[in-house]
Write an enzyme that holds these catalytic residues in place. Structure first.
Site, PDB file in Angstrom:
ATOM      1  N   HIS A   1      -1.580   5.699   2.661  1.00  0.00           N
ATOM      2  CA  HIS A   1      -1.797   4.555   3.542  1.00  0.00           C
ATOM      3  C   HIS A   1      -2.204   5.004   4.944  1.00  0.00           C
ATOM      4  O   HIS A   1      -1.516   5.832   5.570  1.00  0.00           O
ATOM      5  CB  HIS A   1      -0.534   3.700   3.646  1.00  0.00           C
TER       6      HIS A   1
ATOM      7  N   CYS B   1       0.779  -1.242   0.000  1.00  0.00           N
ATOM      8  CA  CYS B   1       0.000   0.000   0.000  1.00  0.00           C
ATOM      9  C   CYS B   1       0.811   1.293   0.000  1.00  0.00           C
ATOM     10  O   CYS B   1       0.724   2.099  -0.917  1.00  0.00           O
ATOM     11  CB  CYS B   1      -0.960   0.009   1.187  1.00  0.00           C
TER      12      CYS B   1
END
Length: 493
Positions: free
Chosen positions: A134, A80
Site C-alpha cells: 500500500h 488495501c
C-alpha cells in the site's frame, strides 16, 4: 582416405549436435521459471471471463483462457494494506497485526521473510513497480529494484488548477498521506482525450515492458511485480475507454438497501468516496451520480485490461511466456451501490471475493475454472511450490498447486476473512453454501453479533438469517467450524 575423413567429420559433427541438444535440454529443464506478478487495485470479479458480458476485458479473458480461473478466491481483509500484507507475508491479519493503512508489518513482524525475499534468497531478481504494497508502506527489503514511474492521475487543466489553488503555500510532501490525499483530490471521475501513458497506469505498463526487456538479457530468473492502480478511485481513464460503454445500457445495483436484520457492525460508510470534490458529504447519490461512477469504474477496468495486454504481449514477443508463471489478482472486491454502499471495508461477499487467475508452464488445467475455496495466504506457498522453492515455516496458507492438475479435486471446506470495527472484530467464513460471520469483542472474545447468509437461497446476501430459530443447528455447526479452522482449513488427501 578422403571418404574416411568425411565419415569421421560427420560422426564428430553428429556427436557435437547430440551433446549440444542434450545439454540444452538439460539446461532448459533445470531452468527456474520466471514469475510475472500482476496486482490490480480494487478490481472485483466482474470481468468477461467471470461471466460479465457487459465488461470489455479481452486481455484478462485471454489470460484466463490459457490459465486457471478461481471462481471462489478470497482476500483476508477487504482493504488495501492488510490484504496486500497478508498476501506478501503469507500471514493472516491477526498474525501481522496490520488492520489499517498506517501500520507497517516490519513494526509487528520485523523479521518475516516476504514472498519476493524468499525468491531473492534462491537466486531470483525481484523487481517491482506501481502499487504492490500500500502506498507509502513499500518494503525495501522485498526488492532488488523498484524503479519510479512517471505519469499522473488527473489530466484536465481545470482540475489541476483547482488542486493547485487548494494546496497553494502548503508543503504537501511533508503531510501525512491522509491529509495529502484529501487536499489533492478532485472529482471522482475524469475522462481526458490523452494517450494511455499520460495516466500513471499507462506509464506503469511502459516501465514493465522496459523491465522485461532488461530482464531478458540476464540469465538470472526474475520475479517481476507490476501493480496497476485502476480501477481504484478516482476513476480516471483516457476517453477511448469510456467510449467502450453506452451510459444508457449501464444498470444500477439491484439491492440498493441494507441487508435485512444485519447488525450495525456489518455495514460501512462510503470509505474515501465522500472526500472527492463532486461527491455529497452526507446524502445519498442520485441515480445519475451512480451511473457516472459505474461508467467510470468500467472504463478503468478496460484501461487496466489494455495495459495488462501490453505487458503480456511483450512477454510473448520476448519468448519468455513459456517459462514464466503469470498470476493476476485484485487486492479485494468493491461495492458499486450494492447494499447502498461504495468502496470496500466489509466482510460481505462483494468485498472479500476477488479475481484470481494463474498460468504456469506445463500446467494441465488450461482454460479451466476451479470452484475450490482459495485465499490470498495460499498464493505465497503456491508460487514457491511451482518454482521448486522451499516453504518457510511461518506460512499460514496452503499451496493450491494440485488444483492446476485437477481443478475440481476436493479442497479446503472454508475460506476466512476479517474486518475490525473499533472494539470488535468481525471474523467471517465462506463455505460452499454459507457466509457466516461472528463479531467478537477484541478483548474478551464475546460474540456481540452474528451474520448468516445462505448463498443457495440468497447469493446477494440481502437477509441475515442467523437469528431465525430453524437456523440454530447451522449456526452452532458453523461457529464450531470457524473456531476450529480459523488459522486455515485442512485440505483433504
Amino acid at each position: 582416405m578422403m571418404t574416411s575423413m568425411r565419415l569421421r567429420t560427420a560422426f564428430l559433427l553428429s556427436l557435437f549436435v547430440l551433446c549440444f541438444s542434450f545439454n540444452h535440454s538439460v539446461s532448459a529443464a533445470a531452468r527456474k521459471p520466471n514469475v510475472l506478478f500482476i496486482a490490480v487495485d480494487d478490481l472485483r470479479p466482474e470481468l468477461g471471463c467471470y461471466g460479465a458480458s457487459h465488461i470489455k476485458s479481452p486481455h484478462i479473458d485471454q489470460l484466463a483462457a490459457s490459465g486457471l480461473l478461481f471462481n471462489h478466491a478470497y482476500c483476508q481483509q477487504a482493504v488495501c494494506s492488510p490484504s496486500r500484507t497478508s498476501l506478501m507475508t503469507g500471514l493472516r491479519p491477526d498474525s501481522t497485526k496490520v488492520y489499517d493503512l498506517d501500520t507497517h508489518f516490519r513494526k509487528t513482524v520485523p523479521d518475516v521473510v516476504t514472498l519476493t525475499q524468499q525468491f531473492m534468497q534462491h537466486g531470483y531478481r525481484a523487481v517491482g513497480m506501481g502499487k504492490i504494497y500500500h502506498g507509502s508502506l513499500n518494503d525495501k527489503a522485498s526488492w532488488n529494484a523498484y524503479p519510479t514511474v512517471k505519469g499522473r492521475g488527473y489530466q484536465l487543466p481545470e482540475t489541476l488548477t483547482a488542486i493547485r489553488e487548494r494546496t497553494k503555500g502548503l508543503d504537501v510532501k511533508k503531510m501525512g498521506w491522509r491529509q495529502r490525499s484529501k487536499l489533492t483530490r478532485g472529482p471522482a471521475t475524469e475522462m481526458a482525450d490523452v494517450p494511455d501513458q499520460q495516466y500513471r497506469d499507462g506509464a506503469i505498463a511502459e516501465r514493465a515492458i522496459k523491465s522485461l526487456q532488461e530482464l531478458k538479457q540476464s540469465q538470472q530468473p526474475f520475479f517481476l511485480a507490476v501493480g496497476f492502480l485502476k480501477p481504484h478511485l478516482p476513476f480516471v481513464a483516457p476517453k477511448k475507454y469510456w467510449d467502450l460503454y453506452d451510459r444508457k445500457e449501464i444498470k444500477l445495483a439491484d439491492n440498493r438497501f441494507q441487508p435485512k436484520n444485519a447488525p450495525s457492525y456489518a455495514n460501512t460508510n462510503w470509505g474515501e468516496l465522500r472526500n472527492y470534490s463532486d461527491m455529497p458529504a452526507k446524502e445519498d447519490l442520485t441515480d445519475e451520480q451512480q451511473l457516472q461512477l459505474r461508467h467510470g469504474y468500467y472504463a478503468c477496468v478496460s484501461f487496466t485490461d489494455a495495459n495488462i495486454g501490453k505487458v503480456l504481449d511483450e512477454l510473448k514477443r520476448l519468448e519468455l511466456d513459456e517459462n514464466t508463471i503469470v498470476i493476476l489478482w485484485g487486492d479485494h472486491g468493491w461495492k458499486l451501490g450494492e447494499h447502498n454502499g461504495w468502496c470496500k471495508h466489509t466482510n460481505f461477499e462483494n468485498d472479500t471475493r476477488v479475481p484470481l487467475i494463474i498460468r504456469a508452464p506445463g500446467m494441465q488445467a488450461q482454460g479451466k475454472t476451479s470452484e475450490a475455496l482459495v485465499e490470498f495466504v495460499d498464493i505465497y506457498p503456491t508460487l514457491c511450490d511451482l518454482a521448486g522453492l522451499p516453504l518457510p515455516a511461518h506460512l499460514e496458507g496452503t499451496s493450491f498447486k494440485p488444483l492446476l492438475t485437477n481443478p475440481q479435486r476436493p479442497w479446503k471446506p472454508a475460506a476466512f476473512s476479517q474486518y475490525p470495527r473499533g472494539r470488535v472484530m468481525g471474523y467471517s467464513m465462506k463455505t460452499d453454501r454459507y457466509r457466516y460471520t461472528e463479531w467478537q469483542d477484541r478483548k474478551s472474545g464475546k460474540v456481540m453479533a452474528r451474520e448468516l447468509y445462505d448463498h443457495q437461497q440468497d447469493g446477494a446476501e440481502n437477509e441475515n438469517i442467523a437469528g431465525k430459530p430453524d437456523q440454530k443447528p447451522v449456526v452452532k455447526q458453523l461457529s464450531a467450524q470457524l473456531k476450529k479452522n480459523w488459522k486455515g482449513a485442512v485440505v483433504p488427501d
